[in-house]
Motif scaffolding. Structure first.
Motif, PDB file in Angstrom:
ATOM      1  N   ILE A 177       0.834  -1.201   0.000  1.00 35.81           N
ATOM      2  CA  ILE A 177       0.000   0.000   0.000  1.00 35.81           C
ATOM      3  C   ILE A 177       0.870   1.252   0.000  1.00 35.81           C
ATOM      4  CG2 ILE A 177      -1.686   1.326   1.330  1.00 35.81           C
ATOM      5  CD1 ILE A 177      -2.849  -1.316   2.325  1.00 35.81           C
ATOM      6  N   ALA A 178       1.890   1.262   0.841  1.00 33.73           N
ATOM      7  CA  ALA A 178       2.751   2.437   0.951  1.00 33.73           C
ATOM      8  C   ALA A 178       3.512   2.707  -0.345  1.00 33.73           C
ATOM      9  CB  ALA A 178       3.735   2.261   2.100  1.00 33.73           C
ATOM     10  N   ASP A 179       3.950   1.645  -1.009  1.00 34.33           N
ATOM     11  CA  ASP A 179       4.746   1.811  -2.225  1.00 34.33           C
ATOM     12  C   ASP A 179       3.909   2.198  -3.435  1.00 34.33           C
ATOM     13  OD1 ASP A 179       6.982   1.156  -0.800  1.00 34.33           O
ATOM     14  OD2 ASP A 179       7.028  -0.950  -1.448  1.00 34.33           O
ATOM     15  N   SER A 180       2.666   1.698  -3.480  1.00 33.51           N
ATOM     16  CA  SER A 180       1.900   1.821  -4.717  1.00 33.51           C
ATOM     17  C   SER A 180       0.731   2.799  -4.663  1.00 33.51           C
ATOM     18  CB  SER A 180       1.363   0.437  -5.132  1.00 33.51           C
ATOM     19  OG  SER A 180       2.420  -0.473  -5.296  1.00 33.51           O
ATOM     20  N   CYS A 181       0.198   3.070  -3.468  1.00 33.63           N
ATOM     21  CA  CYS A 181      -0.987   3.933  -3.378  1.00 33.63           C
ATOM     22  C   CYS A 181      -0.587   5.405  -3.345  1.00 33.63           C
ATOM     23  CB  CYS A 181      -1.802   3.601  -2.125  1.00 33.63           C
ATOM     24  SG  CYS A 181      -2.819   2.152  -2.292  1.00 33.63           S
ATOM     25  N   THR A 182       0.106   5.825  -4.336  1.00 29.81           N
ATOM     26  CA  THR A 182       0.606   7.198  -4.337  1.00 29.81           C
ATOM     27  C   THR A 182      -0.494   8.230  -4.481  1.00 29.81           C
ATOM     28  OG1 THR A 182       0.999   7.009  -6.720  1.00 29.81           O
ATOM     29  CG2 THR A 182       2.843   6.503  -5.236  1.00 29.81           C
ATOM     30  N   GLU A 183      -1.673   7.818  -4.960  1.00 26.88           N
ATOM     31  CA  GLU A 183      -2.790   8.751  -5.146  1.00 26.88           C
ATOM     32  C   GLU A 183      -3.834   8.630  -4.043  1.00 26.88           C
ATOM     33  OE1 GLU A 183      -2.797  11.033  -7.526  1.00 26.88           O
ATOM     34  OE2 GLU A 183      -0.832  10.278  -8.145  1.00 26.88           O
ATOM     35  N   LEU A 184      -3.592   7.759  -3.053  1.00 23.21           N
ATOM     36  CA  LEU A 184      -4.604   7.495  -2.028  1.00 23.21           C
ATOM     37  C   LEU A 184      -4.858   8.747  -1.182  1.00 23.21           C
ATOM     38  CD1 LEU A 184      -6.271   4.998  -1.108  1.00 23.21           C
ATOM     39  CD2 LEU A 184      -4.655   4.766   0.775  1.00 23.21           C
ATOM     40  N   VAL A 185      -6.141   9.101  -1.056  1.00 24.29           N
ATOM     41  CA  VAL A 185      -6.557  10.282  -0.299  1.00 24.29           C
ATOM     42  C   VAL A 185      -7.230   9.887   1.010  1.00 24.29           C
ATOM     43  CG1 VAL A 185      -8.098  12.300  -0.323  1.00 24.29           C
ATOM     44  CG2 VAL A 185      -6.773  11.715  -2.361  1.00 24.29           C
ATOM     45  N   GLU A 186      -7.935   8.744   1.015  1.00 28.81           N
ATOM     46  CA  GLU A 186      -8.742   8.361   2.172  1.00 28.81           C
ATOM     47  C   GLU A 186      -8.491   6.900   2.515  1.00 28.81           C
ATOM     48  OE1 GLU A 186     -13.320   9.152   3.667  1.00 28.81           O
ATOM     49  OE2 GLU A 186     -12.924   8.896   1.540  1.00 28.81           O
ATOM     50  N   LEU A 187      -8.270   6.625   3.821  1.00 29.49           N
ATOM     51  CA  LEU A 187      -8.001   5.265   4.274  1.00 29.49           C
ATOM     52  C   LEU A 187      -8.827   4.952   5.512  1.00 29.49           C
ATOM     53  CD1 LEU A 187      -6.288   2.619   4.225  1.00 29.49           C
ATOM     54  CD2 LEU A 187      -4.650   3.800   5.710  1.00 29.49           C
ATOM     55  N   PHE A 188      -9.518   3.791   5.484  1.00 31.62           N
ATOM     56  CA  PHE A 188     -10.210   3.243   6.654  1.00 31.62           C
ATOM     57  C   PHE A 188      -9.525   1.913   6.979  1.00 31.62           C
ATOM     58  CE2 PHE A 188     -13.187   5.834   4.376  1.00 31.62           C
ATOM     59  CZ  PHE A 188     -13.941   6.475   5.342  1.00 31.62           C
ATOM     60  N   PHE A 189      -9.143   1.740   8.242  1.00 31.78           N
ATOM     61  CA  PHE A 189      -8.417   0.523   8.574  1.00 31.78           C
ATOM     62  C   PHE A 189      -8.703   0.115  10.017  1.00 31.78           C
ATOM     63  CE2 PHE A 189      -4.939  -2.391   9.184  1.00 31.78           C
ATOM     64  CZ  PHE A 189      -4.738  -2.918   7.916  1.00 31.78           C
ATOM     65  N   SER A 190      -8.890  -1.188  10.229  1.00 34.50           N
ATOM     66  CA  SER A 190      -9.072  -1.733  11.570  1.00 34.50           C
ATOM     67  C   SER A 190      -7.792  -2.431  11.993  1.00 34.50           C
ATOM     68  CB  SER A 190     -10.237  -2.728  11.593  1.00 34.50           C
ATOM     69  OG  SER A 190     -11.455  -2.068  11.373  1.00 34.50           O
ATOM     70  N   GLY A 191      -7.202  -1.934  13.064  1.00 38.29           N
ATOM     71  CA  GLY A 191      -5.931  -2.468  13.515  1.00 38.29           C
ATOM     72  C   GLY A 191      -4.781  -1.690  12.899  1.00 38.29           C
ATOM     73  N   CYS A 192      -3.869  -1.240  13.721  1.00 37.72           N
ATOM     74  CA  CYS A 192      -2.746  -0.460  13.183  1.00 37.72           C
ATOM     75  C   CYS A 192      -1.513  -0.710  14.030  1.00 37.72           C
ATOM     76  CB  CYS A 192      -3.082   1.021  13.141  1.00 37.72           C
ATOM     77  SG  CYS A 192      -3.525   1.714  14.740  1.00 37.72           S
ATOM     78  N   ASP A 193      -1.262  -1.981  14.306  1.00 38.04           N
ATOM     79  CA  ASP A 193      -0.167  -2.292  15.220  1.00 38.04           C
ATOM     80  C   ASP A 193       1.147  -2.501  14.468  1.00 38.04           C
ATOM     81  OD1 ASP A 193      -1.055  -4.585  14.041  1.00 38.04           O
ATOM     82  OD2 ASP A 193      -1.813  -5.482  15.867  1.00 38.04           O
ATOM     83  N   THR A 194       1.719  -3.662  14.501  1.00 40.42           N
ATOM     84  CA  THR A 194       3.054  -3.905  13.970  1.00 40.42           C
ATOM     85  C   THR A 194       3.150  -3.576  12.482  1.00 40.42           C
ATOM     86  OG1 THR A 194       3.235  -5.706  15.566  1.00 40.42           O
ATOM     87  CG2 THR A 194       4.891  -5.624  13.815  1.00 40.42           C
TER      88      THR A 194
END
Length: 447
Positions: A250-267
């Protein structure tokens, strides 16, 4: 004096004139009015279109359109300007001749299809007719789908689909479908299903991907179409194989990402902070994990929040003073929200030192925040003009009164306080300070 002759004695004196009774008026009925010669066919086209607007179900509208050629032409003009929706269940009891007529008349104008896949009445016929007569479908919504749902074959026959939503019966259902002929696809949503990603690679216009309550197979070929995405929702998903590869991808390829919803953000979640265009982020706790990744916040803090304007933390995240310091350095934030958190308290707000662009603070079910902490934020940030305080038990009317007095000093500043579910009662609007014509604080009890 001469005597009257004998003849004159037999002549009667004229009778006194009597008033004649008036001649009665004619009692015959007036001639009957001419019958109305206007029929439905005389209605102007704009009135016919209004009748179409009044009807709610498309089969009823088509039935009226088939009354006469004039109505058919009016329907075609009306249908071209609308986003017509077909609910499949409305056709299940329709006789075959009527169904054929319906699709011939309405098929080219149907843009949205709603299907309950648990109903099997005339399923094969409907699939066949929709595939044949509805080439301009742009949106499909399936509910109660399984890995054997037959309506999936419709998608491979379409070429103009822009939005597809599939809600499954069981998260273990692995769906197979073909969307490759719909290269204009913009949004795909899967709820309560199993996702491998093999069906969604190679769509250049896909901007929104929602995978909610899903089982995700995070293998090396996990096919999230990342490069074109603007919004990615991985809410309440379970990863069958959890490692760094998904976050890094996600970090390498989502260069256009504006909005993110995510459950869990640990390791390993800190790499997500590298997204260059991320503006809105919603993070939720996941099952037994309530870690708020400090590395993620540190990277954002070092970049002063980068472009992040909206941050929503939902659930019982363990917020330490270190977390609060990092949050307080996200000076790009305009909207900060906490939901269902009994860890957040007034002392954390004293670490919020650089939120100079903050316009909105939202607290929902945050039971340890008091009036004192809110007043600290109100006094510190002049741009902060909206407080969403829903179901926060410890917020009292003193906050409103103190806010009114604070805003009356110095520069003119207006504030909206939404107080649904707090101890603040509607009687506050009768307080003398609130009734003051110079008061710039508005209390809202609805939203």
């Amino acid at each position: 004096m001469p005597k009257p002759s004998a003849q004159s004695r037999f002549i009667k004196s004229p009778a006194p004139v009597r008033a004649r009774a008036p001649v009665p008026a004619c009692t015959t009925d007036p001639p009957a009015s001419q019958p109305c010669r206007t029929s439905l066919l005389d209605l102007p086209e704009d009135v016919i279109r209004l009748v179409f607007d009044f009807l709610t179900l498309l089969p009823d509208i088509v039935l009226l359109a088939c009354v006469a050629p004039k109505f058919r032409l009016a329907f075609e003009g009306w249908a071209r300007t609308r986003r017509n929706t077909l609910e499949a269940y409305t056709l299940e009891m329709m006789p075959l001749p009527e169904m054929i007529r319906f699709f011939k008349v309405a098929g080219p104008f149907i843009r949205v299809l709603l299907v309950d896949c648990s109903s099997f009445q005339k399923e094969s016929l409907l699939v066949e007719f929709i595939s044949e007569y509805c080439p301009n479908l742009e949106e499909i919504n399936y509910i109660n789908a399984t890995d054997e749902f037959h309506y999936r074959t419709i998608m491979s026959k379409m070429t103009h689909l822009k939005r597809v939503t599939i809600e499954c019966l069981d998260a273990e259902d692995v769906l197979s479908f073909d969307l490759q002929s719909n290269q204009d696809l913009e949004s795909f949503e899967l709820v309560n299903g199993c996702y491998t990603g093999k069906n969604l690679c190679g769509f250049p216009n896909l901007k929104t991907l929602v995978l909610r309550d899903c089982l995700l197979w995070n293998s090396m070929d996990f096919g999230i179409p990342l490069k074109s995405l603007k919004s990615l929702d991985l809410d309440d998903c379970c990863f069958e194989v959890m490692n760094q590869s998904l976050y890094q991808k996600i970090a390498d390829s989502c260069t256009e990402l504006v909005e993110l919803f995510f459950s869990g953000c640990d390791t390993n979640f800190e790499v997500i902070a590298q997204l260059p265009n991320l503006q809105k982020c919603t993070l939720r706790t996941w099952m037994t994990s309530n870690e708020l990744n400090i590395g993620f916040l540190n990277v954002l803090a070092e970049n002063k929040g980068n472009k992040l304007t909206h941050l929503h933390l939902s659930g019982q995240f363990q917020i330490s003073n270190e977390h609060a310091r990092c949050l307080g350095r996200l000076c790009s934030l305009k909207d900060l929200r906490f939901t269902n958190n009994d860890v957040l308290e007034d002392d954390h707000f004293k670490f919020f030192n650089d939120l100079n662009q903050l316009e909105r603070l939202g607290l929902t079910c945050c039971g340890r925040v008091l009036d004192f902490g809110l007043m600290r934020m109100l006094r510190k940030y002049s741009q902060l003009n909206i407080f969403d305080l829903n179901d926060c038990d410890e917020i009292t009317e003193d906050f409103v009164i103190n806010a009114i007095r604070c805003c009356s000093k110095g520069i003119n500043r207006s504030i909206v306080i939404n107080v649904k579910g707090t101890k603040i009662r509607p009687s506050i609007i009768m307080h003398p300070d609130y009734l003051d014509p110079l008061n710039q604080v508005k209390v809202n009890f609805i939203s």
